[in-house]
Design a protein around this motif. Structure first.
Motif, PDB file in Angstrom:
ATOM      1  N   ASP A 331      52.428  35.215 -44.141  1.00 21.96           N
ATOM      2  CA  ASP A 331      52.659  33.971 -43.398  1.00 21.96           C
ATOM      3  C   ASP A 331      51.362  33.398 -42.829  1.00 21.96           C
ATOM      4  N   MET A 332      50.302  34.203 -42.832  1.00 20.52           N
ATOM      5  CA  MET A 332      49.028  33.757 -42.289  1.00 20.52           C
ATOM      6  C   MET A 332      48.252  32.957 -43.337  1.00 20.52           C
ATOM      7  N   ALA A 333      47.397  32.081 -42.877  1.00 20.38           N
ATOM      8  CA  ALA A 333      46.458  31.418 -43.774  1.00 20.38           C
ATOM      9  C   ALA A 333      45.468  32.459 -44.286  1.00 20.38           C
ATOM     10  N   ALA A 334      45.009  32.294 -45.518  1.00 21.99           N
ATOM     11  CA  ALA A 334      44.131  33.288 -46.137  1.00 21.99           C
ATOM     12  C   ALA A 334      42.872  33.525 -45.307  1.00 21.99           C
ATOM     13  N   VAL A 335      42.312  32.455 -44.783  1.00 27.04           N
ATOM     14  CA  VAL A 335      41.086  32.590 -43.979  1.00 27.04           C
ATOM     15  C   VAL A 335      41.359  33.400 -42.726  1.00 27.04           C
ATOM     16  N   ARG A 337      43.735  35.610 -42.260  1.00 27.81           N
ATOM     17  CA  ARG A 337      44.026  36.995 -42.627  1.00 27.81           C
ATOM     18  C   ARG A 337      42.731  37.761 -42.925  1.00 27.81           C
ATOM     19  N   THR A 338      41.841  37.133 -43.652  1.00 25.62           N
ATOM     20  CA  THR A 338      40.559  37.766 -43.972  1.00 25.62           C
ATOM     21  C   THR A 338      39.763  38.053 -42.711  1.00 25.62           C
ATOM     22  N   GLU A 339      39.719  37.075 -41.822  1.00 23.74           N
ATOM     23  CA  GLU A 339      38.968  37.247 -40.574  1.00 23.74           C
ATOM     24  C   GLU A 339      39.565  38.363 -39.724  1.00 23.74           C
ATOM     25  N   LEU A 340      40.898  38.469 -39.716  1.00 28.31           N
ATOM     26  CA  LEU A 340      41.562  39.529 -38.954  1.00 28.31           C
ATOM     27  C   LEU A 340      41.194  40.904 -39.501  1.00 28.31           C
ATOM     28  N   HIS A 341      41.262  41.081 -40.807  1.00 30.41           N
ATOM     29  CA  HIS A 341      40.902  42.371 -41.393  1.00 30.41           C
ATOM     30  C   HIS A 341      39.435  42.713 -41.116  1.00 30.41           C
ATOM     31  N   GLY A 342      38.576  41.728 -41.140  1.00 28.51           N
ATOM     32  CA  GLY A 342      37.172  41.989 -40.837  1.00 28.51           C
ATOM     33  C   GLY A 342      36.982  42.508 -39.419  1.00 28.51           C
ATOM     34  N   ARG A 343      37.655  41.877 -38.453  1.00 30.47           N
ATOM     35  CA  ARG A 343      37.539  42.342 -37.066  1.00 30.47           C
ATOM     36  C   ARG A 343      38.122  43.748 -36.909  1.00 30.47           C
ATOM     37  N   ALA A 365      39.226  42.232 -46.381  1.00 32.83           N
ATOM     38  CA  ALA A 365      38.390  41.136 -45.893  1.00 32.83           C
ATOM     39  C   ALA A 365      37.332  40.725 -46.902  1.00 32.83           C
ATOM     40  N   GLY A 366      37.132  41.545 -47.945  1.00 31.24           N
ATOM     41  CA  GLY A 366      36.088  41.247 -48.924  1.00 31.24           C
ATOM     42  C   GLY A 366      34.701  41.355 -48.332  1.00 31.24           C
ATOM     43  N   LEU A 367      34.525  42.291 -47.379  1.00 35.32           N
ATOM     44  CA  LEU A 367      33.254  42.422 -46.655  1.00 35.32           C
ATOM     45  C   LEU A 367      32.564  43.738 -46.986  1.00 35.32           C
ATOM     46  N   VAL A 368      31.231  43.697 -47.046  1.00 35.87           N
ATOM     47  CA  VAL A 368      30.417  44.910 -47.136  1.00 35.87           C
ATOM     48  C   VAL A 368      29.330  44.780 -46.077  1.00 35.87           C
ATOM     49  N   PRO A 369      29.619  45.169 -44.822  1.00 39.53           N
ATOM     50  CA  PRO A 369      28.628  45.009 -43.760  1.00 39.53           C
ATOM     51  C   PRO A 369      27.328  45.740 -44.077  1.00 39.53           C
TER      52      PRO A 369
END
Length: 928
Positions: A331-335, A337-343, A365-369
């Motif tokens: 139900d969340m917008a993709a952006v 949702r991604t930002e939530l997983h990153g945090r 999140a598609g992140l590699v810190p």
């Protein structure tokens, strides 16, 4: 719809109505969590009033209409009788918009007190002295300010009038802070709190829906998934009975997802944020501070969790049903949702959470810190692969590889990614490894990664380049590296084989390094080398099987394991190989290793073929072919193809075998042993379909490739016998004899099956007396190796030889043995039907079973003697003295009333003794 578990609440409402009819105005406040059935309860109660003369006014508030004065009152008036329409009796408040819309605090509008009082009187006037008035308001907590003032005035003036007000508000007492709810609570009232349905009430609901009581397990499953929320229960029922009336375990579909979203968005914005965070966190919900993640205070967070629990979505901090969590995230917008997983990933990493938990959110999140991200993802990838979760492993490695800029690190990641993908789809691993050929040859990879690249080269049939790489890596720096490269070379020579001039000899300089491997006497490679390099014994075969029992399949030793199984089977121990292969196959299925399952399945089919079980062999080989695509098989496609073609040909299914021969195969396959096996299978198919010259050409090609390539493989592949058979079919008996004799003259090490085949072919070129002796020797070897298909053919040849000698009883006796073996293989009998008919038995008063039943020992001796074995040969085969054999024969002659050895076959047929002699055959076969 009938309500379940709400009889007490309905009773409270009915009592309040009865009180109001006696002139005692009443207010009842109905509370409950979202989806608890407040609306349904009020509707059911109002339905019970249809038989009374009460005037009923209903309205439902909406949060979006809170800034519209009198929005609820308008609904009530529109629902009144026709003579009280808004056009005729519009209240003053509605005709004074400027006054009514005067701001009274942020976001609220106020009604003039006089207007509210007048409107309340108007509503009260809709009842009367004779007719009680019932006003029912749903979602009363969201009333606009003007309507609220009107309702409060109405309540104050109705204490001694025939008025009942029923207000349903969301949440429970103490959880609602809206002005409407607060004002209503100040009025004298009764409370009706709707708790979730108990498991017993839920059971009644399900039983009514199904028309019969349902098992407790079903009732419990629905209650666990919903906590008794009527909204969720009915949604699950809609989904579960969508395709049929039967109610089983709850199925969450579109109706359930819609119900979840309905519950979610009835709550406050803070509650939605908490629900989304919990859905994203999953099992890690208790490891991070929710308040920091959602921007709420601890009290606000707990309030949201309590509300979500009361709605039936949560059980503690976890969603009751995985579909609910997935729905909340979708139900969340993709952006967002991604930002939530990153945090979440950053919070988990700071809190010291396991790598697998952090990596899951980094991937989402598609992140590699920078700094810590690659290490976390690689560690999680290794753990995922150890848990046989190939998809998750490749996801993590692919994410790291996406952002990696260091060449050496990219190479290592590419190999690791290929190893994971290889387990389920070798074709997907190819692109990662193709670009690493040069790096492997130049020594820029670690030995473990180099072995993976070499394995890819071998799988694709590039055996020459693999040999070059092995030669350049002979001088490994550690015993561990030496063992890895030695095993690669071992598999290259003995599993794949080499079939080009100058490429068959072992790599120079490797033997000294192999000492590191051979020093470990418990190693699988060492035991296989001892089995295939020397004379096969029970001890050497058992040693390999024992090593396989505790062997863990991984990406580096799959071919070594496959070669081990084939080595045991070709060492005349197919039953032992089958048992070991079945255990490994079961393991590959449990671990979801598609590539392992395909290769081991084809090995198991080959073992069945060696046992003469052509039906099982064809089924297993075809099943293995279907597991992987042609590109994934590489040159190894020749293994299941050749097995299937050979088995189908033996079964007489020529059209199906011909269809398989039409499949495209990679050209490099013919530079490996799999190509040689394919040519042999095709050659035997050509023979069976009357194309002997085409068969001869295939067999000659096999011989040339083996002579020019790897001579060590020749003793395991009886191509000379194949040539002997083809020459027999084209009428060149002398050439056939020469090839059969050459096969028999090979130094030790070739299997009993190969020697038995050569003896049978040599017998075909001899006169009947010599032929029978050679065939008996062939039969003994075939019993030892357990090939019942070849045994049936050999028995048929022996029967024909006896028939040609005029020994018709003996021919008939042996023919029955051939028919029995053919029946065990589920193929047609290879002997003429007339040899299987019962001979004309002389008139006799003796019993059906003969004058006397032979003992087991006598039966064994009589059976061998009837087949033409001498006393000395019988003595050697059953391990007794010649004198004992003579004593047994003396008793046999007396019991069967025969005068000489030549009468034994006919007497045994007459008294049906061959059935007893089969005991010897089975015992001797198992012993071998």
């Amino acid at each position: 719809m009938h309500l379940f578990g709400r009889s007490r609440e309905l009773q409270v409402l009915s009592e309040a109505f009865n009180d109001s009819t006696r002139g005692h105005g009443r207010l009842v406040i109905v509370t409950g969590g979202p989806g608890s059935g407040k609306t349904q309860l009020v509707h059911e109660f109002l339905t019970t009033l249809n038989s009374t003369d009460a005037r009923i006014l209903t309205g439902t508030t909406c949060a979006t209409e809170q800034d519209q004065p009198m929005s609820l009152v308008r609904q009530l008036l529109r629902n009144a009788e026709a003579e009280y329409t808004v056009s005729r009796h519009a209240p003053p408040a509605m005709n004074s918009p400027a006054e009514n819309r005067r701001p009274d605090g942020p976001g609220r509008q106020a009604a003039h007190p006089a207007a509210a009082a007048e409107t309340a009187e108007l509503l009260l006037g809709l009842g009367g002295a004779e007719r009680p008035l019932v006003i029912a308001v749903d979602d009363a907590h969201a009333m606009d300010r003007a309507s609220l003032q009107t309702i409060v005035h109405l309540l104050r003036r109705s204490r001694f009038r025939r008025v009942l007000a029923v207000c349903a508000t969301s949440g429970h007492f103490g959880e609602i802070r809206s002005p409407a709810h607060t004002h209503l609570l100040r009025q004298p009232h009764r409370r009706v709190r709707l708790a979730p349905l108990s498991e017993a009430s839920l059971g009644e609901l399900l039983a009514a829906q199904a028309g019969r009581p349902l098992p407790k397990s079903v009732r419990s499953a629905y209650h666990r998934a919903t906590a008794g929320s009527p909204l969720l229960v009915h949604a699950l029922l809609d989904d579960s009975t969508r395709y049929g009336p039967e109610i089983g375990r709850p199925i969450a579909g579109a109706a359930y997802r819609q119900a979840v979203l309905s519950l979610l968005h009835r709550g406050e914005a803070g509650h939605v944020r908490v629900a989304r965070a919990l859905a994203a966190l999953g099992t890690a919900a208790g490891t991070v501070p929710l308040g920091e993640l959602t921007g709420t205070t601890p009290a606000g967070t707990q309030e949201a969790v309590d509300a979500l629990n009361s709605s039936g979505l949560l059980d503690g901090y976890a969603f009751r049903h995985p579909t609910a969590a997935a729905t909340v995230l979708e139900d969340m917008a993709a952006v967002e949702r991604t930002e939530l997983h990153g945090r979440i990933a950053h919070l988990l990493y700071r809190s010291g959470a396991p790598a697998v938990e952090v990596a899951r959110h980094l991937h989402a999140a598609g992140l590699v810190p920078d700094g810590w991200g690659p290490g976390i993802l690689r560690a999680a990838a290794e753990q995922a692969l150890a848990a046989d979760d190939v998809e998750r492993c490749t996801d993590y490695l692919g994410l790291v590889l996406r952002d990696c800029v260091d060449d050496r690190e990219r190479n290592a990641l590419s190999v690791a990614l290929a190893r994971a993908e290889w387990r389920t789809n070798p074709a997907a691993a190819g692109p990662h490894l193709e670009s690493l050929r040069k790096a492997a040859l130049d020594g820029h990879l670690g030995m473990r990664d180099t072995a993976t690249v070499l394995r890819y080269l071998l799988w694709q049939g590039d055996t020459e380049l693999a040999a070059q790489a092995v030669a350049s890596l002979v001088h490994a720096h550690s015993p561990g590296d030496a063992q890895i490269i030695a095993e690669v070379e071992f598999v290259r020579q003995w599993f794949y084989g080499v079939a080009l001039p100058g490429k068959g000899a072992p790599v120079a300089g490797l033997d000294s390094r192999r000492r590191h491997v051979r020093a470990d006497s418990t190693g699988l490679a060492t035991r296989v080398a001892a089995l295939i390099g020397g004379e096969a014994t029970d001890e050497s075969a058992a040693a390999v099987a024992q090593a396989l029992q505790g062997h863990q399949l991984d990406h580096l030793n799959l071919e070594l394991v496959a070669m081990s199984l084939l080595a045991i089977a070709h060492a005349d121990r197919p039953a032992m190989a089958a048992e070991a292969c079945d255990a490994l196959l079961e393991c590959s299925v449990e671990r979801g290793a598609t590539t392992w399952r395909a290769l081991l399945g084809s090995i198991r089919a080959e073992i069945a073929l060696l046992q003469g079980d052509v039906t099982t062999a064809s089924q297993g080989a075809l099943a293995a072919l279907g597991i992987l695509g042609a590109q994934s098989w590489g040159v190894l496609i020749g293994l299941p193809l050749s097995t299937a073609i050979a088995a189908l040909t033996a079964m007489g299914s020529y059209a199906e075998a011909e269809e398989l021969l039409g499949h495209d195969v990679p050209e490099p396959m013919f530079r490996t042993v799999f190509g040689i096996q394919y040519l042999r299978a095709r050659g035997h198919h050509y023979l069976a379909t009357d194309r002997p010259f085409a068969a001869l050409n295939d067999f000659e090609t096999c011989g040339r490739l083996l002579r020019e390539g790897n001579p060590s493989l020749q003793k395991g592949i009886p191509w000379r016998s194949d040539l002997a058979l083809a020459n027999l079919r084209i009428g060149k008996a002398r050439t056939a004899r020469e090839w059969a004799e050459e096969q028999l003259q090979l130094p030790g090490g070739h299997s009993s099956r190969a020697r038995a085949m050569a003896l049978r072919l040599l017998a075909a070129t001899c006169k009947p007396h010599r032929r029978a002796s050679l065939l008996r020797e062939s039969i003994d070897l075939l019993k030892a190796c357990g090939d019942r298909y070849a045994l049936a053919q050999a028995y048929a040849d022996l029967s024909a030889a006896h028939y040609e000698l005029g020994e018709y009883a003996r021919a008939r006796l042996v023919a029955r043995q051939a028919a029995g073996e053919a029946e065990a293989c589920r193929i047609e009998s290879p002997v003429d039907a007339h040899l299987l008919d019962d001979p004309v038995r002389p008139e006799s008063s003796e019993s059906e079973d003969g004058p006397a039943i032979l003992s087991d020992a006598e039966c064994r001796v009589a059976g061998l003697a009837a087949l033409g074995y001498t006393n000395r040969e019988i003595s050697a085969r059953i391990h007794v003295t010649i004198s004992t054999v003579e004593q047994h024969l003396t008793r046999v002659y007396r019991k069967l009333n025969v005068a000489s050895r030549s009468e034994l076959p006919s007497k045994m047929l007459e008294h049906r003794i061959p059935k007893l002699s089969d005991r010897w055959a089975s015992t001797h076969s198992s012993a071998g």
